[in-house]
Design a protein around this motif. Structure first.
Motif, PDB file in Angstrom:
ATOM      1  N   GLU A   1      26.385  51.216  41.107  1.00 31.06           N
ATOM      2  CA  GLU A   1      27.321  51.028  42.290  1.00 31.06           C
ATOM      3  C   GLU A   1      27.265  49.401  42.680  1.00 31.06           C
ATOM      4  O   GLU A   1      25.607  49.501  43.144  1.00 31.06           O
ATOM      5  CB  GLU A   1      28.030  51.754  42.998  1.00 31.06           C
ATOM      6  CG  GLU A   1      28.816  53.345  43.059  1.00 31.06           C
ATOM      7  CD  GLU A   1      29.894  53.268  41.969  1.00 31.06           C
ATOM      8  OE1 GLU A   1      30.705  52.009  42.719  1.00 31.06           O
ATOM      9  OE2 GLU A   1      30.672  54.221  41.922  1.00 31.06           O
ATOM     10  N   PRO A   2      28.015  49.322  43.530  1.00 29.62           N
ATOM     11  CA  PRO A   2      29.642  49.220  43.461  1.00 29.62           C
ATOM     12  C   PRO A   2      30.162  48.486  42.301  1.00 29.62           C
ATOM     13  O   PRO A   2      31.125  48.353  42.464  1.00 29.62           O
ATOM     14  CB  PRO A   2      30.048  48.115  44.466  1.00 29.62           C
ATOM     15  CG  PRO A   2      29.542  47.328  44.617  1.00 29.62           C
ATOM     16  CD  PRO A   2      27.487  47.706  44.106  1.00 29.62           C
TER      17      PRO A   2
ATOM     18  N   LEU B   1      34.101  47.455  37.962  1.00 28.53           N
ATOM     19  CA  LEU B   1      34.761  47.341  36.204  1.00 28.53           C
ATOM     20  C   LEU B   1      35.748  48.674  35.749  1.00 28.53           C
ATOM     21  O   LEU B   1      36.758  48.074  35.232  1.00 28.53           O
ATOM     22  CB  LEU B   1      32.987  47.746  35.508  1.00 28.53           C
ATOM     23  CG  LEU B   1      32.534  46.301  36.132  1.00 28.53           C
ATOM     24  CD1 LEU B   1      30.805  46.652  35.482  1.00 28.53           C
ATOM     25  CD2 LEU B   1      33.098  45.129  35.419  1.00 28.53           C
ATOM     26  N   LYS B   2      35.250  49.982  36.368  1.00 30.41           N
ATOM     27  CA  LYS B   2      35.722  51.061  35.867  1.00 30.41           C
ATOM     28  C   LYS B   2      38.082  50.522  36.569  1.00 30.41           C
ATOM     29  O   LYS B   2      38.786  51.026  35.760  1.00 30.41           O
ATOM     30  CB  LYS B   2      35.692  52.177  36.428  1.00 30.41           C
ATOM     31  CG  LYS B   2      34.763  52.502  36.175  1.00 30.41           C
ATOM     32  CD  LYS B   2      33.541  54.110  36.311  1.00 30.41           C
ATOM     33  CE  LYS B   2      34.715  55.014  36.567  1.00 30.41           C
ATOM     34  NZ  LYS B   2      33.993  56.216  36.327  1.00 30.41           N
ATOM     35  N   LYS B   3      37.495  50.068  37.900  1.00 27.26           N
ATOM     36  CA  LYS B   3      39.315  49.907  38.273  1.00 27.26           C
ATOM     37  C   LYS B   3      40.023  49.072  37.821  1.00 27.26           C
ATOM     38  O   LYS B   3      41.393  48.760  37.516  1.00 27.26           O
ATOM     39  CB  LYS B   3      39.223  49.776  39.579  1.00 27.26           C
ATOM     40  CG  LYS B   3      40.212  49.504  40.564  1.00 27.26           C
ATOM     41  CD  LYS B   3      40.075  48.625  41.689  1.00 27.26           C
ATOM     42  CE  LYS B   3      41.489  48.690  42.648  1.00 27.26           C
ATOM     43  NZ  LYS B   3      42.581  47.736  42.025  1.00 27.26           N
ATOM     44  N   SER B   4      38.650  47.734  37.444  1.00 28.15           N
ATOM     45  CA  SER B   4      39.377  46.758  36.789  1.00 28.15           C
ATOM     46  C   SER B   4      40.019  46.865  34.795  1.00 28.15           C
ATOM     47  O   SER B   4      41.572  46.659  34.596  1.00 28.15           O
ATOM     48  CB  SER B   4      38.241  45.469  36.456  1.00 28.15           C
ATOM     49  OG  SER B   4      38.437  44.906  37.468  1.00 28.15           O
ATOM     50  N   LEU B   5      39.670  48.054  34.460  1.00 26.52           N
ATOM     51  CA  LEU B   5      40.228  48.383  33.067  1.00 26.52           C
ATOM     52  C   LEU B   5      40.919  49.323  33.629  1.00 26.52           C
ATOM     53  O   LEU B   5      42.091  49.610  32.409  1.00 26.52           O
ATOM     54  CB  LEU B   5      38.865  49.551  32.530  1.00 26.52           C
ATOM     55  CG  LEU B   5      37.902  48.363  32.248  1.00 26.52           C
ATOM     56  CD1 LEU B   5      36.793  49.538  31.650  1.00 26.52           C
ATOM     57  CD2 LEU B   5      38.106  47.513  30.695  1.00 26.52           C
ATOM     58  N   ARG B   6      41.200  50.238  34.116  1.00 26.18           N
ATOM     59  CA  ARG B   6      42.498  50.863  34.318  1.00 26.18           C
ATOM     60  C   ARG B   6      43.643  50.081  35.340  1.00 26.18           C
ATOM     61  O   ARG B   6      44.853  50.423  34.703  1.00 26.18           O
ATOM     62  CB  ARG B   6      42.345  51.682  36.207  1.00 26.18           C
ATOM     63  CG  ARG B   6      41.441  53.447  36.062  1.00 26.18           C
ATOM     64  CD  ARG B   6      41.120  54.256  37.196  1.00 26.18           C
ATOM     65  NE  ARG B   6      40.749  53.682  37.880  1.00 26.18           N
ATOM     66  CZ  ARG B   6      39.528  53.575  38.716  1.00 26.18           C
ATOM     67  NH1 ARG B   6      38.435  54.532  37.976  1.00 26.18           N
ATOM     68  NH2 ARG B   6      39.264  52.821  39.753  1.00 26.18           N
ATOM     69  N   ASP B   7      43.382  49.688  36.549  1.00 29.98           N
ATOM     70  CA  ASP B   7      44.682  48.161  36.140  1.00 29.98           C
ATOM     71  C   ASP B   7      45.071  47.317  34.604  1.00 29.98           C
ATOM     72  O   ASP B   7      46.314  47.342  34.464  1.00 29.98           O
ATOM     73  CB  ASP B   7      44.095  47.012  37.021  1.00 29.98           C
ATOM     74  CG  ASP B   7      43.820  47.581  38.274  1.00 29.98           C
ATOM     75  OD1 ASP B   7      44.264  49.027  38.485  1.00 29.98           O
ATOM     76  OD2 ASP B   7      43.313  47.331  39.360  1.00 29.98           O
TER      77      ASP B   7
END
Length: 262
Positions: A102-103, A108-114
């Protein structure tokens, strides 16, 4: 050519193609039987020549259509393989970044989800209309900026980081191939060959004098219906993302539901 037809339901376009060809065949038979054939001489030699000609026409047309059908199916299968590869690359990438500290991990995970949410809910409807989506670049740029800015501190992190970069490159490559496949389709000249060849082949059946006209009409209608079915198959698979047989975002949705949904 007639691009709007790909947005219509196949249950409407398919029967329309077959019925149009059958109407052409039966009306052509009626016109020839009444006005043209009575003015021609028909004997054994003429019948043999006509039979040889129609066989030659249908053989050449069958070969041409077979090559077109194989090409169309190949493009459709390749597009399906491409979206599976992109979805698999995103899944691998998501698992890889889950090992980051983190962070960076959350970013990175948020970017992939978006990105995946954009592909499913915004990009795919555009692809179904034959338009290349231009979005998704911001999510990838943000993901790449966070990824390249990360400095591995241990040997394990270095290995994970190298694998993540490899998966990211695979995803970008698959994404580019998917966008290129949106406009995949037969050139207009090949569609003219398919349609004109069908009309020529059907027209060649008019030059027969058959005593039982009902038998002639039935056989010509059956041949025409079969030719129409082949054209419908080519039409249905010509554009990988459009129509009732167009590819759907289910591989991406599966990854999103299984890996990214809390």
């Amino acid at each position: 050519m007639f691009d709007f037809l790909f947005d219509l339901p196949l249950v409407i376009v398919g029967p329309a193609i077959i019925l149009s060809l059958c109407a052409f065949a039966l009306s052509g038979l009626a016109i020839f039987d009444r006005y043209i054939l009575p003015r021609m001489k028909f004997g054994h030699e003429e019948s043999a020549f006509t039979s040889a000609m129609i066989q030659a026409v249908m053989i050449f047309y069958g070969l041409a259509v077979a090559l077109v059908a194989v090409n169309v199916w190949g493009n459709h299968s390749e597009a399906a393989r491409t979206i599976s590869q992109e979805a698999s690359a995103v899944a691998s990438l998501y698992r890889d970044v889950s090992s980051y500290p983190e962070p960076v991990r959350s970013e990175l995970k948020k970017s992939l989800r978006d990105y995946l949410d954009y592909v499913i809910n915004q990009a795919w409807p555009l692809q179904r209309k034959g338009k290349i989506p231009i979005g998704g670049v911001e999510e990838m740029n943000r993901f790449q900026a966070h990824l390249t800015a990360f400095e591995p501190a241990t040997e394990g992190q270095k290995l994970v980081h190298a694998e993540t970069l490899r998966a990211y490159n695979h995803m970008i490559e698959a994404r580019r191939l998917r966008l290129d496949a949106v406009l995949t389709g037969l050139p207009a000249i090949l569609w003219w060959v398919v349609i004109a060849g069908a009309l020529v082949g059907i027209s060649s059946t008019f030059f027969f004098r058959v005593e039982d006209s009902r038998l002639e009409r039935i056989q010509v209608a059956l041949l025409t219906a079969f030719v129409g079915l082949v054209i419908v198959m080519i039409f249905a698979l010509d554009r990988p993302f459009r129509g009732d047989l167009g590819l759907d975002p289910s591989p991406y949705q599966l990854v999103y539901d299984q890996l990214m949904t809390p």
